[in-house]
Write an enzyme that holds these catalytic residues in place. Structure first.
Site, PDB file in Angstrom:
ATOM      1  CB  THR A  60     -11.777   2.889 -10.079  1.00  0.00           C
ATOM      2  OG1 THR A  60     -12.772   2.002  -9.513  1.00  0.00           O
ATOM      3  CG2 THR A  60     -10.604   2.084 -10.533  1.00  0.00           C
ATOM      4  N   GLY A 117     -36.065   0.445   2.237  1.00  0.00           N
ATOM      5  CA  GLY A 117     -35.232   1.200   3.176  1.00  0.00           C
ATOM      6  C   GLY A 117     -35.247   2.660   2.814  1.00  0.00           C
ATOM      7  CB  CYS A 149     -20.121  -0.495  -4.686  1.00  0.00           C
ATOM      8  SG  CYS A 149     -18.649  -0.835  -3.710  1.00  0.00           S
ATOM      9  CD  GLU A 187     -15.339  -5.762  -5.222  1.00  0.00           C
ATOM     10  OE1 GLU A 187     -16.051  -6.435  -4.457  1.00  0.00           O
ATOM     11  OE2 GLU A 187     -15.514  -4.547  -5.425  1.00  0.00           O
ATOM     12  CG  ASP A 195      -2.101   0.928   1.072  1.00  0.00           C
ATOM     13  OD1 ASP A 195      -3.185   0.460   0.701  1.00  0.00           O
ATOM     14  OD2 ASP A 195      -1.928   2.152   1.307  1.00  0.00           O
ATOM     15  CB  THR A 213     -15.282  -1.582 -10.015  1.00  0.00           C
ATOM     16  OG1 THR A 213     -15.478  -2.589  -9.030  1.00  0.00           O
ATOM     17  CG2 THR A 213     -16.497  -1.492 -10.911  1.00  0.00           C
ATOM     18  NE  ARG A 253     -23.122  -9.759   0.507  1.00  0.00           N
ATOM     19  CZ  ARG A 253     -23.834 -10.707   1.131  1.00  0.00           C
ATOM     20  NH1 ARG A 253     -25.107 -10.514   1.392  1.00  0.00           N
ATOM     21  NH2 ARG A 253     -23.276 -11.844   1.495  1.00  0.00           N
ATOM     22  CE  LYS A 267     -16.646   3.017  -7.204  1.00  0.00           C
ATOM     23  NZ  LYS A 267     -16.063   2.167  -8.226  1.00  0.00           N
TER      24      LYS A 267
HETATM   25  C1  UGA Z   1     -22.281  -3.960  -3.336  1.00  0.00           C
HETATM   26  C2  UGA Z   1     -22.632  -5.321  -3.945  1.00  0.00           C
HETATM   27  O1  UGA Z   1     -23.670  -5.924  -3.192  1.00  0.00           O
HETATM   28  C3  UGA Z   1     -21.407  -6.251  -3.962  1.00  0.00           C
HETATM   29  O2  UGA Z   1     -21.731  -7.475  -4.605  1.00  0.00           O
HETATM   30  C4  UGA Z   1     -20.280  -5.566  -4.726  1.00  0.00           C
HETATM   31  O3  UGA Z   1     -19.116  -6.347  -4.762  1.00  0.00           O
HETATM   32  C5  UGA Z   1     -19.962  -4.250  -4.034  1.00  0.00           C
HETATM   33  O4  UGA Z   1     -21.154  -3.422  -4.039  1.00  0.00           O
HETATM   34  C6  UGA Z   1     -18.862  -3.592  -4.828  1.00  0.00           C
HETATM   35  O5  UGA Z   1     -19.096  -3.247  -5.987  1.00  0.00           O
HETATM   36  O6  UGA Z   1     -17.737  -3.513  -4.320  1.00  0.00           O
HETATM   37  P1  UGA Z   1     -22.037  -2.977  -0.874  1.00  0.00           P
HETATM   38  O7  UGA Z   1     -21.652  -1.676  -1.465  1.00  0.00           O
HETATM   39  O8  UGA Z   1     -21.267  -3.473   0.293  1.00  0.00           O
HETATM   40  O9  UGA Z   1     -21.961  -4.159  -1.973  1.00  0.00           O
HETATM   41  O10 UGA Z   1     -23.570  -2.828  -0.475  1.00  0.00           O
HETATM   42  P2  UGA Z   1     -24.860  -3.723  -0.455  1.00  0.00           P
HETATM   43  O11 UGA Z   1     -24.869  -4.645   0.676  1.00  0.00           O
HETATM   44  O12 UGA Z   1     -25.127  -4.302  -1.796  1.00  0.00           O
HETATM   45  O13 UGA Z   1     -25.971  -2.593  -0.159  1.00  0.00           O
HETATM   46  C7  UGA Z   1     -26.095  -1.446  -1.009  1.00  0.00           C
HETATM   47  C8  UGA Z   1     -27.168  -0.522  -0.516  1.00  0.00           C
HETATM   48  O14 UGA Z   1     -28.453  -1.083  -0.746  1.00  0.00           O
HETATM   49  C9  UGA Z   1     -27.113  -0.197   0.976  1.00  0.00           C
HETATM   50  O15 UGA Z   1     -27.415   1.155   1.166  1.00  0.00           O
HETATM   51  C10 UGA Z   1     -28.185  -1.098   1.571  1.00  0.00           C
HETATM   52  O16 UGA Z   1     -28.720  -0.621   2.780  1.00  0.00           O
HETATM   53  C11 UGA Z   1     -29.223  -1.066   0.455  1.00  0.00           C
HETATM   54  N1  UGA Z   1     -30.134  -2.227   0.441  1.00  0.00           N
HETATM   55  C12 UGA Z   1     -29.665  -3.473   0.169  1.00  0.00           C
HETATM   56  C13 UGA Z   1     -31.487  -2.023   0.662  1.00  0.00           C
HETATM   57  O17 UGA Z   1     -31.953  -0.878   0.907  1.00  0.00           O
HETATM   58  N2  UGA Z   1     -32.333  -3.094   0.598  1.00  0.00           N
HETATM   59  C14 UGA Z   1     -31.891  -4.340   0.332  1.00  0.00           C
HETATM   60  O18 UGA Z   1     -32.731  -5.284   0.274  1.00  0.00           O
HETATM   61  C15 UGA Z   1     -30.530  -4.548   0.115  1.00  0.00           C
END
Ligand code: UGA
Length: 432
Positions: free
Chosen positions: A88, A250, A257, A148, A32, A123, A151, A260
């Site tokens: 990125t 929600g 992610c 990747e 890093d 990404t 989550r 973006k």
């Molecule tokens: C997301 C993807 O789920 C991953 O597969 C991916 O690898 C990652 O982005 C990435 O590109 O690096 P993450 O950003 O950790 O993962 O978030 P999520 O768990 O997918 O949740 C995204 C948003 O949706 C959050 O604000 C969450 O609260 C919301 N959400 C999720 C809902 O409001 N309802 C749901 O049923 C699910």
């Protein structure tokens, strides 16, 4: 087979990749640019809030299979595989900023061993593997895409128990070599060309975002009809073609992610001559849904949309974009706090993982040590993040400290019957 692997970038993707590959028996050097972070990590001190990482870093260090060094070329020079896990970020145009990946590619190019495979996990738009290969400029070094699907909050488990592994390369032998690194993981491995793998990543996030926007819009519909959203969504989720995941209404989807990557996909699809109108609508629906939640809070406080009312106190529980992380990037809670601050509200917040807030909290926001102190003197309690501890709060105690007992549950975490029985005015998202 034990391979010698370098991982460039010790953020949540890089660190998870490094510790998991070490856990699987490979010899991993994680590089890093941030020397302070490298010193911290070398002592087993993890600067990221991510379940399981602490233990995995300690395990890697004590087994001798994981080490941390400052700089990309120091990490990469002896490796057979070099994983690029660098940020990125979104540029104003919506496109990802490729400057870090480009400078790392140029930095490591002269030190790479012959037949090293560079694996891109960052990404990046379709065509980037080829672009990085050209930047490295060596016919004996191939670049493979391995997106990747981790989550935040469950990244370690997602790495070790993935639904699938996608490896994209225009050189089949390199793809097969990369696939051998994952021996022991039980998941389908899909080998494609590099551009397909890069596209899979964006399309996966776009689909998840669209699915959540759909659930949120069904919640708004249910509220208009006076039916319970939980039952409606459960009624469709039992259909295996639809499924249960990503259907929880929600306050809107956020994080580092989905916002973006959806905007990036919109930008480069339109630059390629195709406007993804469906995705555009999903992004717009998310913005409108965030505004809908803020209007709901204001209406519970008796404040109209075009009016400012000073002196009301709002308690907000949860600032991170979802539970299980301290990440507040593009968090719907932050947009919500900003709207309320503009309306003259005094804000008291609590989040169990709050550390550095990306973009900062609105001026004057009081950060509290526990949810009860946040609720003290409040006219409204808003639950913005689905932390389990909010579900199990002592609501009689909450009732005692609030000025007016009103709850906006933007995650549908609480049982409306129980909460209303206690004497609270309760509103969820799409609930009766
Ligand atoms: C997301 C993807 O789920 C991953 O597969 C991916 O690898 C990652 O982005 C990435 O590109 O690096 P993450 O950003 O950790 O993962 O978030 P999520 O768990 O997918 O949740 C995204 C948003 O949706 C959050 O604000 C969450 O609260 C919301 N959400 C999720 C809902 O409001 N309802 C749901 O049923 C699910």
């Amino acid at each position: 087979m034990q391979a010698s692997v370098a991982v460039i970038g010790a953020g949540y993707v890089g660190l998870t990749t490094a510790v998991c590959l070490a856990h699987m028996g490979h010899s991993v050097t994680c590089g890093d640019i941030d020397e302070k972070r490298v010193t911290q990590l070398s002592k087993g001190d993890v600067p990221i809030f991510e379940k399981g990482l602490d233990e995995m870093v300690k395990e890697g260090l004590s087994s001798g299979r994981l080490r941390f060094v400052a700089g990309a070329s120091r990490a990469a020079k002896r490796a057979e595989y070099v994983f690029l896990c660098v940020p990125t970020p979104r540029m104003p145009s919506g496109m990802p900023d490729m400057s870090v990946i480009s400078s790392v590619a140029r930095e490591i190019a002269p030190v790479l061993r012959s037949r090293t495979v560079v694996v891109n996990k960052s990404t990046v738009p379709a065509g980037s593997a080829l672009m990085v290969e050209r930047m490295i400029g060596r016919s004996d070094v191939k670049v493979v895409s391995n997106p990747e699907f981790l989550r935040e909050g469950t990244a370690v488990s997602d790495f070790l128990h993935p639904d699938r592994i996608v490896i994209g390369s225009d050189d089949e032998q390199s793809a097969v070599r990369v696939s051998s690194l994952f021996a022991g993981i039980s998941a389908p491995i899909m080998i494609t060309d590099a551009m397909t793998a890069e596209t899979v990543k964006y399309v996966a996030n776009a689909f998840l975002a669209t699915k959540i926007s759909f659930a949120n819009s069904v919640a708004e519909l249910c509220e208009a009809l006076g039916v319970e959203v939980k039952d409606v969504l459960l009624g469709i989720a039992y259909d295996h073609r639809i499924g249960f995941e990503y259907l929880s209404p929600g306050p809107g989807w956020g994080g580092s992610c989905l916002p973006k990557d959806t905007r990036a996909l919109l930008s480069f699809s339109s630059a390629s001559g195709y406007d993804m109108e469906l995705l555009e609508a999903a992004v717009r629906a998310n913005e409108e849904h965030e505004a809908w939640i803020a209007r709901k809070a204001l209406s519970m406080l008796g404040v109209s949309d075009d009016y400012r009312k000073d002196g009301l106190v709002v308690a907000v529980c949860g600032v991170s974009f979802k539970a299980g992380t301290d990440d507040t990037r593009d968090s719907p809670a932050l947009a919500f706090l900003t709207t309320l601050a503009e309306k003259g509200m005094s804000l008291r917040v609590f989040d169990p993982a709050l550390r550095n807030v990306a973009g900062g909290l609105p001026e004057g926001t009081v950060v509290c040590d526990d949810p009860y102190s946040a609720c003290s003197g409040a006219d409204l309690l808003c639950i913005m993040t689905e932390w389990e501890e909010f579900r199990w709060m002592d609501f009689s105690k909450v009732m005692d400290v609030m000025v007016t007992p009103k709850i906006l549950d933007a995650r549908n975490l609480l049982d409306p019957i129980v909460i209303r029985k206690l004497g609270f005015a309760y509103e969820g998202v799409g609930r009766r």
